[in-house]
Design a protein around this motif. Structure first.
Motif, PDB file in Angstrom:
ATOM      1  N   SER A   1     -19.492 -44.346  11.682  1.00 42.17           N
ATOM      2  CA  SER A   1     -20.872 -44.673  12.020  1.00 42.17           C
ATOM      3  C   SER A   1     -21.303 -45.894  11.206  1.00 42.17           C
ATOM      4  O   SER A   1     -21.354 -45.855   9.982  1.00 42.17           O
ATOM      5  N   THR A   2     -21.576 -46.986  11.898  1.00 45.07           N
ATOM      6  CA  THR A   2     -21.906 -48.239  11.217  1.00 45.07           C
ATOM      7  C   THR A   2     -23.385 -48.300  10.865  1.00 45.07           C
ATOM      8  O   THR A   2     -24.214 -47.593  11.437  1.00 45.07           O
ATOM      9  N   VAL A   3     -23.731 -49.164   9.918  1.00 42.66           N
ATOM     10  CA  VAL A   3     -25.129 -49.426   9.598  1.00 42.66           C
ATOM     11  C   VAL A   3     -25.717 -50.258  10.724  1.00 42.66           C
ATOM     12  O   VAL A   3     -25.222 -51.346  11.019  1.00 42.66           O
ATOM     13  N   LYS A   4     -26.747 -49.741  11.369  1.00 41.38           N
ATOM     14  CA  LYS A   4     -27.320 -50.385  12.556  1.00 41.38           C
ATOM     15  C   LYS A   4     -28.651 -51.028  12.191  1.00 41.38           C
ATOM     16  O   LYS A   4     -29.659 -50.338  12.042  1.00 41.38           O
ATOM     17  N   PRO A   5     -28.696 -52.341  12.048  1.00 44.45           N
ATOM     18  CA  PRO A   5     -29.922 -53.020  11.640  1.00 44.45           C
ATOM     19  C   PRO A   5     -31.071 -52.836  12.634  1.00 44.45           C
ATOM     20  O   PRO A   5     -32.216 -52.720  12.240  1.00 44.45           O
ATOM     21  N   ASP A   6     -30.765 -52.865  13.920  1.00 45.20           N
ATOM     22  CA  ASP A   6     -31.801 -52.705  14.932  1.00 45.20           C
ATOM     23  C   ASP A   6     -31.764 -51.278  15.454  1.00 45.20           C
ATOM     24  O   ASP A   6     -31.378 -51.027  16.579  1.00 45.20           O
ATOM     25  N   ARG A   7     -32.167 -50.363  14.587  1.00 43.78           N
ATOM     26  CA  ARG A   7     -32.114 -48.950  14.924  1.00 43.78           C
ATOM     27  C   ARG A   7     -33.054 -48.667  16.089  1.00 43.78           C
ATOM     28  O   ARG A   7     -34.218 -49.053  16.085  1.00 43.78           O
ATOM     29  N   ILE A   8     -32.542 -47.992  17.105  1.00 49.15           N
ATOM     30  CA  ILE A   8     -33.312 -47.757  18.313  1.00 49.15           C
ATOM     31  C   ILE A   8     -34.321 -46.641  18.089  1.00 49.15           C
ATOM     32  O   ILE A   8     -33.972 -45.537  17.683  1.00 49.15           O
ATOM     33  N   ARG A   9     -35.578 -46.943  18.358  1.00 45.07           N
ATOM     34  CA  ARG A   9     -36.622 -45.934  18.228  1.00 45.07           C
ATOM     35  C   ARG A   9     -36.538 -44.982  19.415  1.00 45.07           C
ATOM     36  O   ARG A   9     -36.454 -45.414  20.567  1.00 45.07           O
ATOM     37  N   LYS A  10     -36.569 -43.684  19.152  1.00 48.94           N
ATOM     38  CA  LYS A  10     -36.381 -42.690  20.205  1.00 48.94           C
ATOM     39  C   LYS A  10     -37.687 -42.111  20.722  1.00 48.94           C
ATOM     40  O   LYS A  10     -37.725 -41.549  21.807  1.00 48.94           O
TER      41      LYS A  10
END
Length: 361
Positions: free
Chosen positions: A237-246
């Protein structure tokens, strides 16, 4: 030996009792005293507790009335979320000076991938120490950090020397660390799962490691694969800078329980006004609307409806929420109402990167 493709330099930074610490910083009279942010002596829920309050067993999400019984001299403070957001933004600006790979989990914690960093600092341990020092100098707030090869181990490590400390789990130490880690300390394993594992003889990571994949999947479903991998230090699981808002939501806990039809509709309208401002500021649209109700005895129910198209109209959402209110109309007095828009329309992007790693932590 963990394969090199599973090894990155990950830091998990976690602010110490963030909301409560901000309030203590801004009001010196609260320093050294048990403080609960949110709620009141009679009503509501604790959003955060100072370390002085935690000594009495007070935790976030605890009913304020229970917190008061545990510590009669606790001080309840009204939350100031706009202030917390500003401080959080200030902290994130510090993160971005070191790496663009920053994944916020909330206002008070984030993952940083510093496998490559902007300042050319050799070790992740030194970066974490420098970041924590910068946070203190610029905000007068303390932070803790965990440093290791992946997000899971870094997250677990950040709790070890809290508050105001850090812990590095070196690549060669990850497997022994996980083998000796109590199951209840595994991030993501809740109380019920931990209790089930104990009944199966799984008390430490080394016990979990004895179980083969098919057996874990049989007992825990899809989560079995996750448990099989993490105890072996295998997480991609990579660090995701643009984390998707759910989802986007708003809710309110009432000082007095409400039950009258007119009162419920009036409060829902107020909540809807707040939610719509958040939807507009986020330029969001979604398909699923959810009504959340919590009765006076803390029994909680959610009712949802999914449209066949994306919506962001205040009127359209509110009309559906009122319909959900009557499916059926709540029998018990209500202490909390909430509205959420989820199944959001997002543009997903792949932020994964591949770089050659040097094993210098």
């Amino acid at each position: 030996m963990i394969p090199e493709e599973y090894i990155r330099k990950i830091i998990h930074v976690d602010m110490d009792a963030f909301y409560a610490s901000v309030e203590q910083r801004d009001n010196p009279e609260l320093m050294g005293k048990p403080v609960a942010v949110g709620g009141s002596r009679e009503r509501g829920v604790v959003a955060a507790a100072s370390y002085e309050a935690r000594k009495y067993g007070i935790r976030s999400a605890m009913a304020s009335s229970i917190a008061y019984r545990k510590c009669p001299h606790i001080i309840f403070v009204k939350p100031h979320f706009e202030k917390y957001k500003e401080v959080s933004k200030q902290i994130r600006e510090i993160f971005f000076e070191y790496t663009d790979l920053v994944e916020p989990l909330s206002l008070d914690e984030a993952y940083l991938d510093v496998t490559e960093n902007k300042k050319g600092i050799a070790t992740a341990t030194r970066i974490a120490k420098e970041i924590r020092q910068r946070i203190w100098e610029e905000t007068q707030l303390s932070a803790s950090a965990g440093i290791s090869i992946n997000k899971f181990v870094a997250k677990v490590a950040s709790d070890i020397n809290k508050p105001n400390g850090q812990k590095t789990i070196m690549p060669d130490d990850v497997i022994p660390f996980l083998e000796n880690l109590p199951i209840k300390k595994f991030y993501g394993i809740g109380e019920k799962t931990a209790e089930k594992m104990k009944k199966l003889g799984i008390h430490f990571g080394r016990d979990l490691k004895q179980w083969d994949l098919p057996l874990l999947v049989r007992e825990f479903g899809k989560s079995g694969t996750h448990y099989y991998n993490i105890v072996r230090g295998l997480q991609k699981s990579t660090v995701k800078p643009d984390r998707i808002r759910k989802s986007i939501g708003a809710e309110r806990t009432f000082f007095d329980d409400i039950h009258a039809e007119s009162d419920l509709k009036e409060e829902l309208e107020k909540i809807m006004t707040i939610l719509h401002k958040r939807i507009e500021s986020s330029e969001a649209s979604g398909k699923t609307v959810t009504l959340k109700l919590k009765s006076f005895d803390f029994e909680q129910h959610t009712r949802s409806f999914t449209f066949d198209h994306y919506i962001n109209s205040q009127e359209e959402i509110f009309d559906k929420i009122i319909q959900l209110l009557y499916q059926p109309f709540p029998e018990k007095p209500v202490r909390l109402l909430g509205i959420t828009l989820s199944n959001l329309k997002n543009d997903e992007s792949d932020n994964s990167q591949s770089v050659q790693l040097t094993l210098d932590f």
